[in-house]
Design a protein around this motif. Structure first.
Motif, PDB file in Angstrom:
ATOM      1  N   ILE A 109      26.501   1.609  10.352  1.00 41.65           N
ATOM      2  CA  ILE A 109      25.525   2.505  10.970  1.00 41.65           C
ATOM      3  C   ILE A 109      24.259   1.703  11.219  1.00 41.65           C
ATOM      4  N   ARG A 110      23.793   1.729  12.468  1.00 47.83           N
ATOM      5  CA  ARG A 110      22.651   0.891  12.843  1.00 47.83           C
ATOM      6  C   ARG A 110      21.574   1.760  13.484  1.00 47.83           C
ATOM      7  N   LEU A 111      20.385   1.756  12.881  1.00 46.71           N
ATOM      8  CA  LEU A 111      19.235   2.480  13.406  1.00 46.71           C
ATOM      9  C   LEU A 111      18.220   1.461  13.896  1.00 46.71           C
ATOM     10  N   GLU A 112      17.758   1.641  15.150  1.00 47.91           N
ATOM     11  CA  GLU A 112      16.743   0.756  15.707  1.00 47.91           C
ATOM     12  C   GLU A 112      15.539   1.587  16.148  1.00 47.91           C
ATOM     13  N   VAL A 113      14.349   1.121  15.769  1.00 46.12           N
ATOM     14  CA  VAL A 113      13.097   1.741  16.214  1.00 46.12           C
ATOM     15  C   VAL A 113      12.323   0.661  16.958  1.00 46.12           C
ATOM     16  N   ALA A 114      12.359   0.738  18.293  1.00 50.22           N
ATOM     17  CA  ALA A 114      11.712  -0.276  19.129  1.00 50.22           C
ATOM     18  C   ALA A 114      10.442   0.295  19.762  1.00 50.22           C
ATOM     19  N   ASP A 115       9.455  -0.573  19.989  1.00 56.25           N
ATOM     20  CA  ASP A 115       8.218  -0.117  20.628  1.00 56.25           C
ATOM     21  C   ASP A 115       7.684  -1.208  21.546  1.00 56.25           C
ATOM     22  N   SER A 116       6.710  -0.820  22.364  1.00 52.31           N
ATOM     23  CA  SER A 116       6.062  -1.774  23.286  1.00 52.31           C
ATOM     24  C   SER A 116       4.670  -2.120  22.782  1.00 52.31           C
ATOM     25  N   GLY A 117       4.494  -2.074  21.471  1.00 57.59           N
ATOM     26  CA  GLY A 117       3.180  -2.245  20.858  1.00 57.59           C
ATOM     27  C   GLY A 117       2.703  -3.670  20.731  1.00 57.59           C
ATOM     28  N   THR A 133      -1.752  -0.467   3.811  1.00 58.29           N
ATOM     29  CA  THR A 133      -1.808  -1.182   2.524  1.00 58.29           C
ATOM     30  C   THR A 133      -0.855  -2.358   2.461  1.00 58.29           C
ATOM     31  N   GLY A 134       0.084  -2.425   3.401  1.00 53.10           N
ATOM     32  CA  GLY A 134       1.080  -3.491   3.338  1.00 53.10           C
ATOM     33  C   GLY A 134       2.159  -3.205   2.313  1.00 53.10           C
ATOM     34  N   LEU A 135       2.327  -1.940   1.931  1.00 57.77           N
ATOM     35  CA  LEU A 135       3.332  -1.575   0.927  1.00 57.77           C
ATOM     36  C   LEU A 135       4.518  -0.815   1.522  1.00 57.77           C
ATOM     37  N   GLY A 136       4.301  -0.158   2.649  1.00 61.21           N
ATOM     38  CA  GLY A 136       5.345   0.706   3.200  1.00 61.21           C
ATOM     39  C   GLY A 136       6.636  -0.017   3.494  1.00 61.21           C
ATOM     40  N   LEU A 137       6.546  -1.173   4.165  1.00 60.18           N
ATOM     41  CA  LEU A 137       7.751  -1.919   4.509  1.00 60.18           C
ATOM     42  C   LEU A 137       8.388  -2.557   3.274  1.00 60.18           C
ATOM     43  N   TYR A 138       7.564  -2.958   2.309  1.00 61.81           N
ATOM     44  CA  TYR A 138       8.092  -3.492   1.043  1.00 61.81           C
ATOM     45  C   TYR A 138       8.935  -2.431   0.340  1.00 61.81           C
ATOM     46  N   ILE A 139       8.410  -1.216   0.266  1.00 62.49           N
ATOM     47  CA  ILE A 139       9.135  -0.115  -0.374  1.00 62.49           C
ATOM     48  C   ILE A 139      10.412   0.200   0.413  1.00 62.49           C
ATOM     49  N   ALA A 140      10.294   0.210   1.758  1.00 62.60           N
ATOM     50  CA  ALA A 140      11.455   0.485   2.599  1.00 62.60           C
ATOM     51  C   ALA A 140      12.570  -0.521   2.339  1.00 62.60           C
ATOM     52  N   LYS A 141      12.203  -1.786   2.219  1.00 61.62           N
ATOM     53  CA  LYS A 141      13.199  -2.845   1.978  1.00 61.62           C
ATOM     54  C   LYS A 141      13.900  -2.633   0.629  1.00 61.62           C
ATOM     55  N   GLN A 142      13.122  -2.289  -0.402  1.00 61.58           N
ATOM     56  CA  GLN A 142      13.710  -2.065  -1.726  1.00 61.58           C
ATOM     57  C   GLN A 142      14.692  -0.894  -1.694  1.00 61.58           C
ATOM     58  N   ILE A 143      14.311   0.173  -0.999  1.00 56.85           N
ATOM     59  CA  ILE A 143      15.173   1.364  -0.923  1.00 56.85           C
ATOM     60  C   ILE A 143      16.463   1.044  -0.176  1.00 56.85           C
ATOM     61  N   VAL A 144      16.344   0.391   0.979  1.00 56.59           N
ATOM     62  CA  VAL A 144      17.524   0.063   1.783  1.00 56.59           C
ATOM     63  C   VAL A 144      18.455  -0.884   1.030  1.00 56.59           C
ATOM     64  N   GLU A 145      17.894  -1.900   0.397  1.00 56.39           N
ATOM     65  CA  GLU A 145      18.732  -2.867  -0.321  1.00 56.39           C
ATOM     66  C   GLU A 145      19.382  -2.255  -1.550  1.00 56.39           C
ATOM     67  N   THR A 146      18.731  -1.260  -2.157  1.00 56.51           N
ATOM     68  CA  THR A 146      19.349  -0.554  -3.277  1.00 56.51           C
ATOM     69  C   THR A 146      20.614   0.175  -2.815  1.00 56.51           C
ATOM     70  N   HIS A 147      20.640   0.554  -1.532  1.00 55.32           N
ATOM     71  CA  HIS A 147      21.824   1.209  -0.954  1.00 55.32           C
ATOM     72  C   HIS A 147      22.749   0.191  -0.281  1.00 55.32           C
ATOM     73  N   ASN A 148      22.609  -1.084  -0.666  1.00 58.98           N
ATOM     74  CA  ASN A 148      23.454  -2.166  -0.140  1.00 58.98           C
ATOM     75  C   ASN A 148      23.343  -2.307   1.375  1.00 58.98           C
ATOM     76  N   GLY A 149      22.177  -1.981   1.907  1.00 58.34           N
ATOM     77  CA  GLY A 149      21.940  -2.127   3.335  1.00 58.34           C
ATOM     78  C   GLY A 149      21.000  -3.264   3.642  1.00 58.34           C
ATOM     79  N   LYS A 150      20.692  -3.445   4.915  1.00 61.37           N
ATOM     80  CA  LYS A 150      19.775  -4.501   5.351  1.00 61.37           C
ATOM     81  C   LYS A 150      18.726  -3.901   6.277  1.00 61.37           C
ATOM     82  N   ILE A 151      17.521  -4.438   6.203  1.00 54.96           N
ATOM     83  CA  ILE A 151      16.441  -4.028   7.098  1.00 54.96           C
ATOM     84  C   ILE A 151      15.686  -5.272   7.518  1.00 54.96           C
ATOM     85  N   TRP A 152      15.377  -5.361   8.801  1.00 56.54           N
ATOM     86  CA  TRP A 152      14.625  -6.505   9.289  1.00 56.54           C
ATOM     87  C   TRP A 152      13.900  -6.140  10.578  1.00 56.54           C
TER      88      TRP A 152
END
Length: 536
Positions: free
Chosen positions: A461-469, A498-517
């Protein structure tokens, strides 16, 4: 007294020299270690036995041979005592075997008393190729049992400790102690046959002279006595002794000159090698000391970090309750729950509500980080539809999307199978992750589009969030998911991050044996955040 050198006398001499050197060198390198002291006692007893056995068998005077016999048996009586002491020190079992050892000491003392009498050795007489050899007295067989039982007892201790030991280097040390024991017993013990008038020549005697060399190899390879210079010094001295023996047995003057020159060169180069090894060891010890200090400093830093994490956890937990109350009451006031709010108060109250909402999120992020670092983040695993979750988050974000004026599209790959997007995991935690990605896309995109796509391919399952930012440069991409890391120009768009949101997201995804980048062609080129999960 003219000395006739043969296989047996040379074996005894070599054994005496190597034992003496091995014992002294080990002891000098570390006098305080108990096993080094026991090793010194064992090797000195061995050298005493070997030297005076040599003097006895080459003697032409019976009285001198009798005195030599008494002295060599002092060494023979002490050998098994020091051997057992060495074994129980090396295996750290002294307290356990102390009663046996003390009993052996008492028995050994009794043998020392009867040693000069005919009850122990009746006489010394010519045997085999020896000028003189001992003739066993009536109590000598008891001494033989004493000697044998103590050696066997020591071997049993080594074998049992070896079987229980899990550290490989410690097992190797014990193995070499066992090997040199067998070599010494077979070699030195072979003379018992002649003592009991059994016509078996002591052919294995050379093995006795090898046991200090075996222990020397163990010292070099496995630091048997935890000494560092022992091996170099021991093998250097053995080389000198070997060349010295060549000088003694030289057939002519040319050989003597050649061997003497060789001995001189070996002494010079041997001393240089020993000095070099000493310098290397000193350097290594300094490095080890620095490494130990560094490990201690790291341990302290780790403790400080854990204390900091615990403090943040407690502080944020205490802040969350009043912030929730402020947010709740502000929301109720704005909804006219307590009566109609004057128009001029609406905007300030809305600012209070938004600020409280942002601060609540910051507090929640810090609380999540502290839980992650403490290993106390709770996950409620259950089956849920990931597609429905993404749809729900997109719907929740509609007010923010409309307010931003961005073009937002959500592409879902439809499949006939009902369970196509079913995952087992923590639905609320994933909602937090997806919300963070879409919210970031809105905050960091001033104009243009946001494209959300969801598909299932090859069991992923692959979720992509793309922007033109604003986009992300290559340097920032490498650190984006680390704690407190943000893009260099992020503050231009969102000063509250704060620079914490993506860090937390990575920990949550990896805990579910997933990948985020994240992927981006660079600054001003937009960015794409991708989550990939196994469909289960």
């Amino acid at each position: 007294m003219e000395i006739y050198f043969n296989y047996y006398s040379i074996s005894l001499l070599i054994g005496a020299f190597t034992a003496l050197l091995s014992g002294v060198i080990v002891y000098i390198n570390d006098r305080k270690r108990l096993e080094n002291q026991a090793w010194l006692g064992l090797t000195m007893s061995t050298a005493l036995w070997s030297t005076f056995y040599f003097l006895m068998i080459v003697s032409v005077d019976k009285q001198f041979a009798l005195v030599s016999n008494i002295i060599l048996h002092v060494g023979a009586i002490l050998i098994p005592l020091f051997y057992l002491l060495l074994v129980i020190f090396i295996t750290n079992t002294y307290k356990k075997h102390r009663p046996i050892f003390l009993t052996a000491v008492v028995v050994g003392f009794l043998f020392l008393i009867i040693n000069p009498t005919e009850l122990f050795i009746r006489d010394v007489v010519p045997k085999f190729v020896f000028n003189f050899a001992p003739d066993a007295g009536p109590l000598y067989f008891i001494f033989f049992l004493y000697f044998s039982l103590l050696v066997i007892y020591g071997l049993v201790i080594i074998a049992r400790t070896y079987a229980k030991e899990n550290v490989e280097i410690e097992k190797q040390k014990l193995k070499y102690v066992f090997i040199f024991t067998i070599a010494a017993v077979i070699g030195g013990g072979s003379v018992f046959f002649l003592t009991f008038n059994i016509n078996v020549p002591p052919y294995p005697l050379i093995l006795f002279s090898l046991y200090p060399a075996i222990s020397g190899y163990a010292i070099y390879r496995y630091q048997l006595f935890n000494t560092k210079l022992v091996a170099t010094q021991l093998f250097t001295f053995i080389l000198w002794i070997f060349i010295l023996i060549r000088i003694l047995f030289a057939q002519n003057t040319v050989d003597q000159i050649f061997n003497s020159t060789l001995l001189l060169l070996s002494v010079i180069f041997g001393l240089l090698i020993i000095k070099s090894v000493m310098q290397e060891i000193e350097s290594r010890e300094r490095i080890e000391k620095l490494a130990e200090e560094l490990r201690g400093a790291n341990a302290k830093l780790h403790r400080v970090n854990m204390l900091k994490t615990e403090f943040v956890s407690v502080a944020t937990h205490q802040l969350r309750s009043p912030l929730t109350a402020i947010k709740g009451y502000t929301s109720m006031i704005l909804e006219d729950t307590y009566g109609k709010v004057p128009k001029k108060l609406k905007e300030p109250l809305e600012r209070v509500f938004r600020s409280t909402e942002s601060l609540t999120q910051v507090v929640q992020d810090f609380l999540d980080v502290s839980r992650i670092e403490q290993g106390s983040m709770n996950y409620n695993f259950a089956a849920f539809d990931f597609k429905d979750l993404v749809t729900e988050v997109v719907e929740d974000q509609k007010p923010n999307i409309e307010k931003s004026g961005l073009e937002v599209t959500f592409e879902k790959e439809e499949h006939p199978e009902e369970k196509n997007y079913i995952l087992r995991g923590d639905r609320l935690k994933f909602k937090q992750v997806i919300t963070n990605l879409i919210d970031n896309a809105i905050k960091y995109t001033k104009e243009g589009f946001i494209r959300i796509s969801l598909r299932n391919k090859d069991g992923k399952i692959r979720l992509e969030v793309a922007d033109s930012g604003m986009g992300i440069n290559e340097k920032t991409l490498k650190t984006l998911f680390k704690k407190f890391h943000r893009a260099d120009n992020a503050d231009e768009v969102n000063v509250q991050g704060t620079g914490l949101g993506l860090y937390i997201a990575k920990q949550i995804v990896e805990t579910h044996n997933g990948k985020i980048w994240a992927e981006s062609d660079g600054l001003g080129e937009g960015s794409t955040f991708i989550i990939e999960l196994d469909n289960n």
